[in-house]
Design a protein around this motif. Structure first.
Motif, PDB file in Angstrom:
ATOM      1  N   PHE A  66      84.235  -2.474 -11.221  1.00 27.64           N
ATOM      2  CA  PHE A  66      84.659  -3.775 -11.750  1.00 27.64           C
ATOM      3  C   PHE A  66      85.388  -3.597 -13.066  1.00 27.64           C
ATOM      4  O   PHE A  66      86.484  -4.112 -13.260  1.00 27.64           O
ATOM      5  N   PHE A  67      84.772  -2.860 -13.992  1.00 22.80           N
ATOM      6  CA  PHE A  67      85.411  -2.793 -15.304  1.00 22.80           C
ATOM      7  C   PHE A  67      86.751  -2.082 -15.228  1.00 22.80           C
ATOM      8  O   PHE A  67      87.705  -2.460 -15.922  1.00 22.80           O
ATOM      9  N   LEU A  73      88.569 -14.243  -8.250  1.00 16.42           N
ATOM     10  CA  LEU A  73      89.452 -13.214  -8.788  1.00 16.42           C
ATOM     11  C   LEU A  73      90.687 -13.837  -9.439  1.00 16.42           C
ATOM     12  O   LEU A  73      91.173 -13.358 -10.467  1.00 16.42           O
ATOM     13  N   LEU A  74      91.188 -14.912  -8.838  1.00 12.56           N
ATOM     14  CA  LEU A  74      92.304 -15.597  -9.495  1.00 12.56           C
ATOM     15  C   LEU A  74      91.853 -16.131 -10.845  1.00 12.56           C
ATOM     16  O   LEU A  74      92.601 -16.101 -11.835  1.00 12.56           O
ATOM     17  N   LEU A 112      85.843   4.143 -23.318  1.00 11.95           N
ATOM     18  CA  LEU A 112      87.067   3.489 -23.795  1.00 11.95           C
ATOM     19  C   LEU A 112      87.660   4.237 -24.979  1.00 11.95           C
ATOM     20  O   LEU A 112      88.874   4.392 -25.092  1.00 11.95           O
ATOM     21  N   GLU A 125      95.338   3.532 -20.583  1.00  9.24           N
ATOM     22  CA  GLU A 125      93.880   3.627 -20.742  1.00  9.24           C
ATOM     23  C   GLU A 125      93.190   3.160 -19.470  1.00  9.24           C
ATOM     24  O   GLU A 125      92.224   3.777 -18.999  1.00  9.24           O
ATOM     25  N   PHE A 183      88.289  -6.100 -27.664  1.00 12.61           N
ATOM     26  CA  PHE A 183      88.913  -7.332 -27.197  1.00 12.61           C
ATOM     27  C   PHE A 183      88.121  -8.568 -27.593  1.00 12.61           C
ATOM     28  O   PHE A 183      88.339  -9.640 -27.056  1.00 12.61           O
ATOM     29  N   PHE A 240      84.175 -13.696 -20.229  1.00  6.61           N
ATOM     30  CA  PHE A 240      84.006 -12.441 -19.493  1.00  6.61           C
ATOM     31  C   PHE A 240      82.593 -12.357 -18.909  1.00  6.61           C
ATOM     32  O   PHE A 240      82.401 -12.045 -17.735  1.00  6.61           O
ATOM     33  N   LEU A 248      89.711 -14.726 -12.728  1.00  7.57           N
ATOM     34  CA  LEU A 248      89.680 -13.587 -13.665  1.00  7.57           C
ATOM     35  C   LEU A 248      91.046 -13.403 -14.306  1.00  7.57           C
ATOM     36  O   LEU A 248      91.160 -13.184 -15.521  1.00  7.57           O
ATOM     37  N   VAL A 249      92.097 -13.480 -13.496  1.00  6.35           N
ATOM     38  CA  VAL A 249      93.448 -13.350 -14.053  1.00  6.35           C
ATOM     39  C   VAL A 249      93.687 -14.448 -15.089  1.00  6.35           C
ATOM     40  O   VAL A 249      94.244 -14.201 -16.163  1.00  6.35           O
ATOM     41  N   VAL A 285      94.572  -8.654  -7.362  1.00 10.00           N
ATOM     42  CA  VAL A 285      93.284  -9.313  -7.156  1.00 10.00           C
ATOM     43  C   VAL A 285      93.157  -9.821  -5.718  1.00 10.00           C
ATOM     44  O   VAL A 285      92.072  -9.774  -5.135  1.00 10.00           O
ATOM     45  N   ALA A 321      99.584  -8.285 -10.888  1.00  8.73           N
ATOM     46  CA  ALA A 321      98.153  -8.476 -11.125  1.00  8.73           C
ATOM     47  C   ALA A 321      97.562  -9.413 -10.086  1.00  8.73           C
ATOM     48  O   ALA A 321      96.467  -9.171  -9.563  1.00  8.73           O
ATOM     49  N   VAL A 322      98.314 -10.467  -9.753  1.00  6.63           N
ATOM     50  CA  VAL A 322      97.808 -11.405  -8.741  1.00  6.63           C
ATOM     51  C   VAL A 322      97.744 -10.719  -7.379  1.00  6.63           C
ATOM     52  O   VAL A 322      96.768 -10.853  -6.633  1.00  6.63           O
ATOM     53  N   GLU A 382      97.340  -0.278 -22.962  1.00  2.00           N
ATOM     54  CA  GLU A 382      96.115  -0.476 -22.171  1.00  2.00           C
ATOM     55  C   GLU A 382      96.320  -0.042 -20.721  1.00  2.00           C
ATOM     56  O   GLU A 382      95.360   0.288 -20.029  1.00  2.00           O
ATOM     57  N   LEU A 395      91.950 -13.731 -18.346  1.00  6.19           N
ATOM     58  CA  LEU A 395      92.687 -12.739 -19.128  1.00  6.19           C
ATOM     59  C   LEU A 395      93.938 -13.356 -19.737  1.00  6.19           C
ATOM     60  O   LEU A 395      94.240 -13.140 -20.917  1.00  6.19           O
ATOM     61  N   ALA A 396      94.665 -14.117 -18.933  1.00  3.58           N
ATOM     62  CA  ALA A 396      95.893 -14.727 -19.455  1.00  3.58           C
ATOM     63  C   ALA A 396      95.564 -15.626 -20.646  1.00  3.58           C
ATOM     64  O   ALA A 396      96.295 -15.644 -21.645  1.00  3.58           O
ATOM     65  N   PHE A 441      89.145  -4.527 -13.925  1.00  2.00           N
ATOM     66  CA  PHE A 441      89.335  -5.514 -14.982  1.00  2.00           C
ATOM     67  C   PHE A 441      90.327  -4.993 -16.023  1.00  2.00           C
ATOM     68  O   PHE A 441      91.239  -5.698 -16.438  1.00  2.00           O
ATOM     69  N   TYR A 442      90.144  -3.738 -16.416  1.00  2.00           N
ATOM     70  CA  TYR A 442      90.970  -3.197 -17.492  1.00  2.00           C
ATOM     71  C   TYR A 442      92.422  -3.050 -17.048  1.00  2.00           C
ATOM     72  O   TYR A 442      93.347  -3.336 -17.812  1.00  2.00           O
ATOM     73  N   ILE A 463      93.876  -4.823 -14.677  1.00  2.00           N
ATOM     74  CA  ILE A 463      94.431  -6.172 -14.545  1.00  2.00           C
ATOM     75  C   ILE A 463      94.749  -6.733 -15.924  1.00  2.00           C
ATOM     76  O   ILE A 463      95.779  -7.373 -16.141  1.00  2.00           O
ATOM     77  N   LEU A 464      93.840  -6.458 -16.855  1.00  2.72           N
ATOM     78  CA  LEU A 464      94.045  -6.900 -18.231  1.00  2.72           C
ATOM     79  C   LEU A 464      95.382  -6.395 -18.773  1.00  2.72           C
ATOM     80  O   LEU A 464      96.179  -7.157 -19.335  1.00  2.72           O
ATOM     81  N   ALA A 465      95.642  -5.101 -18.539  1.00  2.00           N
ATOM     82  CA  ALA A 465      96.901  -4.543 -19.029  1.00  2.00           C
ATOM     83  C   ALA A 465      98.090  -5.200 -18.351  1.00  2.00           C
ATOM     84  O   ALA A 465      99.096  -5.511 -18.991  1.00  2.00           O
ATOM     85  N   PHE A 490      94.916 -13.503 -23.702  1.00  4.08           N
ATOM     86  CA  PHE A 490      96.147 -12.990 -24.316  1.00  4.08           C
ATOM     87  C   PHE A 490      96.917 -14.090 -25.030  1.00  4.08           C
ATOM     88  O   PHE A 490      97.485 -13.870 -26.093  1.00  4.08           O
ATOM     89  N   VAL A 527      98.264  -8.207 -16.934  1.00  5.24           N
ATOM     90  CA  VAL A 527      98.444  -9.596 -17.370  1.00  5.24           C
ATOM     91  C   VAL A 527      99.051  -9.615 -18.768  1.00  5.24           C
ATOM     92  O   VAL A 527      99.918 -10.431 -19.081  1.00  5.24           O
ATOM     93  N   GLU A 528      98.600  -8.679 -19.593  1.00  3.28           N
ATOM     94  CA  GLU A 528      99.116  -8.623 -20.956  1.00  3.28           C
ATOM     95  C   GLU A 528     100.612  -8.329 -20.959  1.00  3.28           C
ATOM     96  O   GLU A 528     101.351  -8.862 -21.769  1.00  3.28           O
TER      97      GLU A 528
END
Lengths: 507, 488
Positions: free
Chosen positions: B395-396, A174-175, B477, B329, A71, A133, A177-178, B420, B416-417, B326, A181-182, B399-400, B402-404, A185, B406-407
């Motif tokens: 955490f990771f 945490l918000l 990963l 994963e 990433f 990050f 963090l979102v 969190v 996702a919100v 993701e 990520l957004a 994170f992963y 949430i990442l998926a 992307f 959000v994507e």
């Protein structure tokens, strides 16, 4: 060996961690000297940074290492003038705090010192990270030791205060963090590549579409507004300050609140300039409310520490005001105000700690006449009170003055309101000083007898560097302003081309 | 002589059965020699792990497509072996003072592992059911392991009744699916369903009902809201090491089932079940967290929090259904991270209960930070990882996922919100344990306990994994990426 090949930022960030591990391994009696030694060593390294830094706008001492290549997440560190002064502020306040904790803290000294050193890792990390990050990780790491510091070594109501502190901060971060990520992307969608999706220097060159900017800016805003804290997200601060041990309060006010201001300048505004312009009027109004509200509430506080805490809300209002008027003086003033607030409020908390250690009380009404009984203490206290009021020649003045000049450029009305509050500030601070220091020695203090001693040399030693910096920056603000010129310029260049986003709620 | 390829593919299962038998024989030959039994068990588990790795080098399809060895199988089977090995290490310190047998504990666990390993490799609905039952039956036994304790038997009965009930529902749905698609092979079912997805013909009510029943059955097994009622009682009543296993092993097993069922068999209909999973995920994590907030018993608190973690993993599944690899994963990464941190947390609870009569109430933790600094510090680490504070595995993993989400965007970013905000709420009850450990003094002074070497070894492994998976994510990963590609 080439000097530039030494990963000096990694060293300055993780040196405290090495000290923490060492303390964990050594017996209890070694905790104090090792902690102080580590903090001083870190301080020296940060001073080397200060000497080696060239006043250019770009990031220096950059270290880059691929971390999660999938990433484009990197371990990327670097500093510019803004980061540098905040790093030095952190390392300075850290050894001061550790030294100031030698006597008051007798319980679980090992855990205490380890918490402080890990806190330092997180704080320095936040300022040197150049990857969103990585930034987030350090931002969160800060939370844990502070939670323990307030919760274990704090006052009577410490558990309520520490949980409130964690929950408030966690929701915001945490918000964020979102939003991080957004943003990544959105970057990947725009460029088709992950390379740079978390890289600060790349992201701030990217212009994102308005929808994302609004959402992401609001999420970052939540995280940083809670940290600063801005009205109406400030309610955790008085609780946390009142319950925290003295050194915890010093770092909370001195550095942790700065994470919010730093986040606005480094991330929220450069990443989402259009959204920042859009919400600037709202944030300016909130800042003004914070400035006025903090001052009025401080006026009626019966407790010394609570008074200083609410004055923080008011002073930090100047920081957000200075940032969001988007003028050169405003931003310079905001940054200077962050440094000054760290030094002055840190000093005030130390002084409240000094008197609390002798009296186990912080009620203003029970004090009085300290000038006669403890002249050195009263003099130092008076010095920091005047610095906080904004006496010309001391650093507090320059920051607030620049902020007000910047605000005047933006809107004379805003500047007028903020200036009016400086009178209030003089009111609550001087009134407090008068009640504490002047007049006859109060019955309560008289009852303490020989316990009411003047400041010890160690206590003077903890306050001396702060006082020296307050004078130095008051007389020569250029020391800081020259360093941050590049950072200020790059933020304003980005903001200059931005235009407020027009909302169309109904077509 | 050539070994038939079908037999080669199931070699790890054979090894697992032999491992259980070996422990049984050692216990028979050397009665009362706990060390020998435990060493045999751990060595045998290592052999099973080696067999899994040796067989997993290439993709194998055996028994006419009913049994598949792919990257996902290998990943899950290794994870199961690790879970069982850790549980075996954490068990004795709790069991011995209460006069409970250690050898049987290890044997039953290894049999449960066999079922889970079968589950991970099954690509046939009937075989999936077989693996599921083989995995959960020893679980009922383990829940009732402390048979003189009323809570243990009560929890076990509830677990057994609701577990059998949900299995029956699953089987009922399976019968419908078999009747209306003509096959129990996962790939055949997927082929039939993909014709519906392509718009040719409509899903018959019977088939839809069958799929719905199977979904319900699985939701019971992973304890998704509103099918979670059995969890708290079963978890609180069981002996603590068993609870640790139950909160991890059968859950990951049920997720293996979900991956084969939802992703492989029902993958073509993902647009249809996506809303269901989104609602399940949101309800599961929110309710799990809300109820966990009010618990005073740490085991019960961890039980409800494990419900919340189910919800987080479901977010990964939803993200996959919305088109993001993701998500899958992330689910697998989460599964691994969750296993180690949760087992670690339960291991600390179990270690504290070394003296019989000690409850798992929050009071037990008062002053632990002072009494046993190392154990306290490890508990803090596991709890922080469960909250999702960097730099830990938890955490990771979060994170992963949430990442998926959000994507994937759209409804998933709302999810996702929600996730969190849930994570922030969860911080409250996890940190409450820290409050007790470091910020409260015990009412009566307890002596520090001496913990066995195995417990420290297991804790060291769980700790190392909890930290490493949070800092060096690359290797895992790669593995979960390969595993996800094997089915998605």
């Amino acid at each position: 060996m080439n000097i530039s090949s030494i990963p000096i930022l990694t060293i300055v960030t993780f040196l405290p961690l090495a000290g923490a591990v060492l303390i964990a391994a050594l017996p209890r009696s070694a905790a104090r000297p090792v902690a102080l030694g580590t903090a001083l060593l870190t301080w020296v390294v940060s001073l080397i940074l200060l000497i080696g830094y060239l006043p250019r706008p770009d990031f220096q001492f950059v270290e880059t290492l691929d971390w999660i290549p999938l990433f484009g997440i990197q371990y990327k560190l670097g500093i510019d003038g803004l980061s540098l002064i905040l790093v030095v502020l952190t390392t300075t306040l850290m050894w001061v705090s550790i030294l100031a904790s030698f006597r008051p803290i007798q319980e679980r000294i090992k855990e205490y010192m380890i918490s402080f050193l890990i806190l330092e890792v997180g704080m320095i990390g936040v300022f040197v990270a150049l990857d969103t990050f990585l930034f987030y990780i350090f931002f969160e790491i800060v939370l844990v030791p502070m939670y323990l510091i307030i919760g274990i070594w704090g006052g009577a109501n410490r558990i309520y205060a520490t949980i409130k502190f964690v929950l408030y901060t966690l929701v915001g971060s945490l918000l964020m963090l979102v939003a991080i990520l957004a943003t990544a992307f959105a970057f990947q969608a725009q460029t088709g590549s992950w390379a740079g999706a978390f890289d600060l220097t790349v992201l701030r060159e990217t212009r994102f579409d308005p929808g994302l900017q609004v959402f992401a800016f609001l999420a970052f805003f939540m995280a940083f507004a809670i940290k600063v804290p801005m009205f109406p997200f400030h309610t955790w601060l008085p609780d946390a300050h009142v319950e925290a041990p003295t050194a915890g309060s010093v770092l909370l006010a001195g550095v942790l609140l700065k994470l919010g201001g730093y986040g606005f300048i480094r991330y929220a505004v450069p990443f989402y300039p259009d959204a920042a312009q859009t919400f600037a009027p709202l944030i300016i109004v909130l800042s003004l409310i914070a400035i006025i509200y903090g001052a009025i509430v401080a006026l009626v506080q019966p407790d010394l520490k609570k008074l200083v805490a609410y004055s923080s809300v008011s002073h930090m209002g100047f920081v957000t005001l200075g940032i969001f008027v988007f003028t050169e003086q405003g931003l310079q003033g905001a940054i200077l105000q962050m440094v000054n607030h760290g030094l002055i409020t840190g000093g005030l908390f130390l002084l409240v700690g000094v008197i609390y250690e002798r009296t186990h009380d912080r009620t203003i009404a029970r004090m009085g006449g300290l000038a006669g009984a403890t002249p050195v203490y009263a003099a130092v206290f008076g010095f920091f009170v005047f610095a906080s009021v904004g006496l010309p020649g001391l650093s507090g003045f320059v920051g607030e003055f620049l902020t007000l000049v910047g605000a005047f450029d933006f809107s004379p009305l805003v500047a007028a309101i903020a200036t009016f509050v400086m009178i209030l500030a003089a009111g609550y601070l001087l009134w407090m000083f008068q009640r504490v220091a002047t007049g006859d020695l109060s019955d309560f203090l008289r009852g303490l007898g020989h316990h009411l001693t003047d400041m010890r040399p160690v206590e003077v030693l903890t306050l001396a560097p702060l006082a020296a910096l307050v004078v130095a920056l008051g007389l020569f603000p250029g020391l800081v302003l020259d360093l941050i010129g590049g950072s200020v310029g790059s933020v304003l260049d980005g903001a200059a081309t931005a235009a407020p986003i027009r909302f169309a709620l109904w077509p | 002589m050539t070994v038939p390829p079908d037999f080669v593919a199931v070699l790890p299962l054979v090894a697992a059965v032999l491992a259980a038998t070996a422990v049984l024989l050692v216990d028979l030959a050397l009665p009362g020699r706990r060390t020998a039994v435990l060493l045999t068990a751990l060595v045998a588990l290592a052999v099973v792990a080696l067999a899994v790795i040796a067989i997993g080098g290439e993709e194998r399809v055996a028994f006419g497509g009913a049994y598949t060895v792919d990257a996902l199988t290998t990943f899950l089977q290794i994870l199961f072996v690790a879970i069982i090995a850790l549980t075996v290490m954490f068990g004795p310190d709790y069991l011995v003072p209460r006069g409970l047998p250690v050898a049987e504990f290890a044997i039953v666990l290894i049999f449960a592992m066999t079922g889970a390993m079968l589950l991970a490799a099954s690509t046939d609905l009937l075989l999936l059911f077989l693996g599921l039952e083989l995995m959960v039956l020893p679980g009922y036994l383990l829940a009732a392991f402390h048979k003189s304790d009323g809570y243990s038997t009560e929890g076990a009965i509830k677990y057994f009744l609701l577990g059998s009930f949900s299995s029956a529902i699953f089987l009922f749905g399976l019968a419908f699916v078999w009747g209306l698609t003509g096959s129990t092979r996962v790939s055949d079912v997927a082929a039939v369903l993909s014709t519906f997805a392509a718009g040719q013909g409509t899903l018959s009510p019977g088939l839809a009902m069958g799929l719905a029943f199977m979904t319900t059955g699985v939701a019971f097994k992973i304890a998704a809201v509103p099918f979670h009622y059995w969890t708290p009682d079963a978890y609180q009543g069981s002996p603590t090491p068993v609870t640790g296993y139950l909160s991890v092993g059968p859950k990951i097993g049920a997720f293996a089932l979900i991956l084969r069922l939802f992703v492989e068999a029902m993958g073509p209909l993902r647009a249809d079940w996506l809303p269901v999973v989104i609602v399940l995920a949101a309800a599961t994590m929110t309710l799990g967290n809300l109820v966990a907030l009010t618990q005073n018993n740490v085991k019960r608190m961890l039980a409800y929090s494990s419900i919340a973690h189910t919800g987080y993993m479901l977010v990964g599944l939803a993200a996959w259904a919305a088109g993001r690899m993701e998500g899958l994963e992330g689910l697998l990464y989460y599964g691994a991270a969750y296993s180690f941190m949760n087992l670690g947390a339960f291991a600390v609870v179990a270690a504290l209960q070394k003296r019989s009569g000690v409850t798992s109430n929050l009071d037990t933790f008062a002053g632990l930070g002072r009494r046993e600094p190392l154990l306290g510090a490890l508990m803090v680490l596991f709890l922080l990882s469960l909250v999702g504070i960097p730099p830990t595995a938890g955490f990771f993993a979060k994170f992963y996922v949430i990442l998926a989400a959000v994507e994937a965007g759209g409804a998933l970013s709302v999810l996702a919100v929600i996730m969190v905000l849930n994570a922030a709420a969860a911080a409250f009850y996890y940190l409450r344990v820290v409050v007790y450990m470091y910020m409260r003094d015990p009412e009566t002074e307890q002596p520090a306990l001496r913990h066995g070497r195995l417990v420290w070894g297991g804790l060291a492994a769980a700790t190392a994994l909890t930290i490493l998976l949070g800092i060096i994510q690359g290797p895992l990963l790669d593995i979960v990426g390969e595993a996800a590609r094997a089915i998605g």
